[in-house]
Scaffold this motif. Structure first.
Motif, PDB file in Angstrom:
ATOM      1  N   PHE A 123      10.966  -7.917  -9.775  1.00 31.90           N
ATOM      2  CA  PHE A 123      11.468  -6.623 -10.246  1.00 31.90           C
ATOM      3  C   PHE A 123      12.703  -6.816 -11.114  1.00 31.90           C
ATOM      4  O   PHE A 123      12.837  -6.214 -12.183  1.00 31.90           O
ATOM      5  N   LEU A 124      13.633  -7.649 -10.628  1.00 29.14           N
ATOM      6  CA  LEU A 124      14.869  -7.867 -11.377  1.00 29.14           C
ATOM      7  C   LEU A 124      14.584  -8.504 -12.732  1.00 29.14           C
ATOM      8  O   LEU A 124      15.217  -8.159 -13.743  1.00 29.14           O
ATOM      9  N   ALA A 125      13.633  -9.425 -12.765  1.00 31.79           N
ATOM     10  CA  ALA A 125      13.264 -10.048 -14.040  1.00 31.79           C
ATOM     11  C   ALA A 125      12.679  -9.012 -14.997  1.00 31.79           C
ATOM     12  O   ALA A 125      12.964  -9.024 -16.203  1.00 31.79           O
ATOM     13  N   GLN A 126      11.875  -8.102 -14.463  1.00 36.60           N
ATOM     14  CA  GLN A 126      11.307  -7.051 -15.305  1.00 36.60           C
ATOM     15  C   GLN A 126      12.396  -6.138 -15.861  1.00 36.60           C
ATOM     16  O   GLN A 126      12.369  -5.757 -17.038  1.00 36.60           O
ATOM     17  N   CYS A 131      13.622   4.101 -15.297  1.00 34.16           N
ATOM     18  CA  CYS A 131      12.166   4.232 -15.220  1.00 34.16           C
ATOM     19  C   CYS A 131      11.527   3.101 -14.423  1.00 34.16           C
ATOM     20  O   CYS A 131      10.588   3.326 -13.654  1.00 34.16           O
ATOM     21  N   LEU A 132      12.020   1.892 -14.608  1.00 35.47           N
ATOM     22  CA  LEU A 132      11.453   0.769 -13.867  1.00 35.47           C
ATOM     23  C   LEU A 132      11.910   0.801 -12.413  1.00 35.47           C
ATOM     24  O   LEU A 132      11.144   0.530 -11.496  1.00 35.47           O
ATOM     25  N   GLY A 133      13.186   1.143 -12.212  1.00 35.93           N
ATOM     26  CA  GLY A 133      13.718   1.199 -10.859  1.00 35.93           C
ATOM     27  C   GLY A 133      13.573  -0.136 -10.160  1.00 35.93           C
ATOM     28  O   GLY A 133      13.408  -1.184 -10.780  1.00 35.93           O
ATOM     29  N   LEU A 134      13.620  -0.095  -8.837  1.00 36.11           N
ATOM     30  CA  LEU A 134      13.399  -1.295  -8.034  1.00 36.11           C
ATOM     31  C   LEU A 134      12.078  -1.228  -7.292  1.00 36.11           C
ATOM     32  O   LEU A 134      11.811  -2.011  -6.399  1.00 36.11           O
ATOM     33  N   THR A 135      11.236  -0.262  -7.628  1.00 33.46           N
ATOM     34  CA  THR A 135       9.917  -0.175  -7.009  1.00 33.46           C
ATOM     35  C   THR A 135       8.894   0.107  -8.092  1.00 33.46           C
ATOM     36  O   THR A 135       9.204   0.591  -9.170  1.00 33.46           O
ATOM     37  N   TYR A 136       7.616  -0.163  -7.757  1.00 27.10           N
ATOM     38  CA  TYR A 136       6.548   0.109  -8.706  1.00 27.10           C
ATOM     39  C   TYR A 136       6.060   1.551  -8.618  1.00 27.10           C
ATOM     40  O   TYR A 136       5.470   2.071  -9.542  1.00 27.10           O
ATOM     41  N   GLY A 137       6.253   2.179  -7.488  1.00 28.05           N
ATOM     42  CA  GLY A 137       5.716   3.509  -7.275  1.00 28.05           C
ATOM     43  C   GLY A 137       6.339   4.546  -8.201  1.00 28.05           C
ATOM     44  O   GLY A 137       7.520   4.504  -8.514  1.00 28.05           O
ATOM     45  N   GLN A 138       5.508   5.499  -8.665  1.00 29.69           N
ATOM     46  CA  GLN A 138       5.962   6.662  -9.430  1.00 29.69           C
ATOM     47  C   GLN A 138       6.621   6.306 -10.755  1.00 29.69           C
ATOM     48  O   GLN A 138       7.422   7.084 -11.278  1.00 29.69           O
ATOM     49  N   SER A 181       1.879 -10.035  -7.766  1.00 26.01           N
ATOM     50  CA  SER A 181       2.617 -10.182  -6.512  1.00 26.01           C
ATOM     51  C   SER A 181       2.724  -8.894  -5.709  1.00 26.01           C
ATOM     52  O   SER A 181       2.665  -8.940  -4.478  1.00 26.01           O
ATOM     53  N   PRO A 182       2.846  -7.702  -6.334  1.00 23.88           N
ATOM     54  CA  PRO A 182       2.888  -6.489  -5.521  1.00 23.88           C
ATOM     55  C   PRO A 182       1.597  -6.229  -4.763  1.00 23.88           C
ATOM     56  O   PRO A 182       1.576  -5.454  -3.818  1.00 23.88           O
ATOM     57  N   VAL A 183       0.484  -6.838  -5.199  1.00 25.07           N
ATOM     58  CA  VAL A 183      -0.777  -6.687  -4.499  1.00 25.07           C
ATOM     59  C   VAL A 183      -0.812  -7.580  -3.263  1.00 25.07           C
ATOM     60  O   VAL A 183      -1.326  -7.201  -2.212  1.00 25.07           O
ATOM     61  N   ALA A 184      -0.271  -8.770  -3.364  1.00 25.68           N
ATOM     62  CA  ALA A 184      -0.271  -9.698  -2.231  1.00 25.68           C
ATOM     63  C   ALA A 184       0.822  -9.381  -1.218  1.00 25.68           C
ATOM     64  O   ALA A 184       0.676  -9.673  -0.026  1.00 25.68           O
ATOM     65  N   ARG A 185       1.898  -8.759  -1.671  1.00 26.66           N
ATOM     66  CA  ARG A 185       3.043  -8.552  -0.792  1.00 26.66           C
ATOM     67  C   ARG A 185       2.751  -7.675   0.427  1.00 26.66           C
ATOM     68  O   ARG A 185       3.247  -7.966   1.519  1.00 26.66           O
ATOM     69  N   PRO A 186       1.964  -6.579   0.311  1.00 29.51           N
ATOM     70  CA  PRO A 186       1.715  -5.768   1.507  1.00 29.51           C
ATOM     71  C   PRO A 186       1.088  -6.560   2.644  1.00 29.51           C
ATOM     72  O   PRO A 186       1.457  -6.392   3.813  1.00 29.51           O
ATOM     73  N   ARG A 187       0.138  -7.442   2.327  1.00 28.26           N
ATOM     74  CA  ARG A 187      -0.482  -8.232   3.389  1.00 28.26           C
ATOM     75  C   ARG A 187       0.526  -9.193   3.998  1.00 28.26           C
ATOM     76  O   ARG A 187       0.530  -9.417   5.210  1.00 28.26           O
ATOM     77  N   ALA A 188       1.399  -9.762   3.161  1.00 27.28           N
ATOM     78  CA  ALA A 188       2.435 -10.654   3.691  1.00 27.28           C
ATOM     79  C   ALA A 188       3.381  -9.892   4.607  1.00 27.28           C
ATOM     80  O   ALA A 188       3.783 -10.397   5.667  1.00 27.28           O
ATOM     81  N   GLU A 189       3.745  -8.665   4.220  1.00 27.32           N
ATOM     82  CA  GLU A 189       4.619  -7.847   5.074  1.00 27.32           C
ATOM     83  C   GLU A 189       3.906  -7.485   6.376  1.00 27.32           C
ATOM     84  O   GLU A 189       4.525  -7.451   7.444  1.00 27.32           O
ATOM     85  N   ALA A 190       2.608  -7.218   6.288  1.00 27.98           N
ATOM     86  CA  ALA A 190       1.841  -6.920   7.505  1.00 27.98           C
ATOM     87  C   ALA A 190       1.832  -8.127   8.434  1.00 27.98           C
ATOM     88  O   ALA A 190       1.988  -7.983   9.658  1.00 27.98           O
ATOM     89  N   ALA A 191       1.668  -9.322   7.866  1.00 32.07           N
ATOM     90  CA  ALA A 191       1.674 -10.539   8.685  1.00 32.07           C
ATOM     91  C   ALA A 191       3.025 -10.721   9.366  1.00 32.07           C
ATOM     92  O   ALA A 191       3.090 -11.091  10.546  1.00 32.07           O
ATOM     93  N   ARG A 192       4.114 -10.460   8.648  1.00 32.18           N
ATOM     94  CA  ARG A 192       5.448 -10.581   9.252  1.00 32.18           C
ATOM     95  C   ARG A 192       5.624  -9.573  10.388  1.00 32.18           C
ATOM     96  O   ARG A 192       6.212  -9.891  11.424  1.00 32.18           O
ATOM     97  N   THR A 193       5.123  -8.369  10.182  1.00 29.49           N
ATOM     98  CA  THR A 193       5.239  -7.341  11.225  1.00 29.49           C
ATOM     99  C   THR A 193       4.448  -7.742  12.460  1.00 29.49           C
ATOM    100  O   THR A 193       4.938  -7.636  13.594  1.00 29.49           O
TER     101      THR A 193
END
Length: 358
Positions: free
Chosen positions: A21-24, A55-62, A160-172
């Motif tokens: 995100f920061l690079a973007q 507009c870019l913010g720190l998230t992809y949503g919205q 990476s935003p597609v893979a990250r949710p599964r990684a977060e689920a694994a951590r949880t």
């Protein structure tokens, strides 16, 4: 100190996940400034990079909505600011009038908070720094440039935003397994302090759930937004579907940990087999976390959970309320994790046999 180290580790983890995100944003700032300065010939196009950041913010949503809201807000601010400066000149009173008028118009035009804020902020810039209408329009063009740059970057984001949710689920799931292990140890040893610590761990999992919800929302948003990533939509939706059962799992874990802490503090006996059941569930949960981490199909972690489901059906004669609540929460958590492992609610419930006495 332990809590501080945990918070610092979580913060560094968030930073690591946000490097893309920061690079973007850095790229967006450079491109927006360069285009507004050299393509449009604006001497100080500071609002172009500002708009790109917003507009870019720190998230992809919205992102698309933010781009529209910022541009509309800037247009309203410029229009109202230019009109009042032209008629009344500039000054503190004029600035207050411009801000109130611009924000009032923005509220009528849109329910978006960003539109209202940008209308007020931009109108302040017009009164404070802009003397002519032409310069005000150039600010709006800068905002268009910044929004356009953000839109282009938003369509070219990496996967990476597609893979990250599964990684977060694994951590949880791994954190759930760790808490179950600590609950088991507290029940075995009768250590009230350990039981309290396990309960605090269970409560702290809400922060991990928040990270998971954000990651899941971003994953779905980015595959909808970027034509290059549409093929990843099924994976993003599947990862997003893990949020609900994991939220239920964490809630049930809190109840289990709280009842275990009550039993330990009051000296209420919990049958050894029930303690073993909590331990077995912890190991099955750790196995599911490994499956999610390795990106294999979630159903690969189903077998051990089914075994725990079968073991949980046997009740101990004479077990008191706390003990039965511990067993009951194990059964609920098994259902939640079976859903995480790919079953629907009815299929998961069907794998948990009805309780019976030996």
């Amino acid at each position: 100190m332990t809590g501080l180290r945990t918070a610092l580790a979580r913060g560094l983890h968030r930073l690591h996940d946000r490097l893309v995100f920061l690079a973007q944003i850095g790229t967006g700032v450079v491109l927006a400034w360069w285009l507004a300065r050299h393509a449009l010939g604006h001497a100080q196009p500071f609002f172009a990079p500002v708009t790109a950041i917003l507009c870019l913010g720190l998230t992809y949503g919205q992102r698309l909505r933010r781009i529209v809201e910022v541009t509309v807000g800037v247009a309203i601010g410029v229009l109202v600011g230019d009109a009042i400066v032209l008629l009344l000149g500039s000054g503190a009173v004029q600035m207050a009038l411009v801000v109130v008028a611009a924000m009032a118009i923005a509220i009528v035009v849109s329910s978006g908070q960003l539109v209202v804020i940008q209308a007020g902020v931009q109108s302040v810039f017009i009164v404070a720094f802009v003397a002519t209408t032409g310069e005000g329009v150039s600010r709006w063009l800068d905002a268009v440039v910044g929004g356009a740059v953000a839109l282009v970057i938003g369509t070219l984001v990496p996967t990476s935003p597609v893979a990250r949710p599964r990684a977060e689920a694994a951590r949880t799931v791994r954190a759930v397994a760790g808490t179950l292990e600590h609950v088991t140890l507290a029940l075995r040893t009768g250590d009230a302090a350990a039981a309290t610590d396990a309960l605090e761990e269970a409560r702290a999992l809400e922060a991990r759930l928040a990270d998971l919800r954000t990651a899941a929302a971003e994953g779905v948003a980015v595959v909808r937004q970027s034509p290059l990533l549409r093929r990843h939509r099924p994976q993003a939706v599947a990862a997003s579907a893990l949020v609900v059962p994991l939220d239920r799992c964490v809630r049930n874990l809190r109840v289990l940990a709280r009842r275990a802490a009550v039993a330990v503090r009051r000296g209420e006996p919990v049958p050894e087999r029930y303690v073993d059941l909590v331990g077995e569930l912890g190991r099955a949960t750790a196995d599911l976390a490994r499956v999610l981490d390795e990106h294999t199909r979630p159903e690969a972690g189903r077998g051990v959970l089914e075994r725990v489901a079968g073991l949980s059906a046997r009740a101990e004669p004479g077990a008191d309320l706390s003990a039965e609540m511990v067993r009951g929460q194990v059964r609920s958590i098994v259902v939640d994790l079976l859903v995480v492992a790919g079953l629907d609610d009815d299929e998961a419930l069907a794998l948990v046999p009805e309780s019976h006495l030996p």
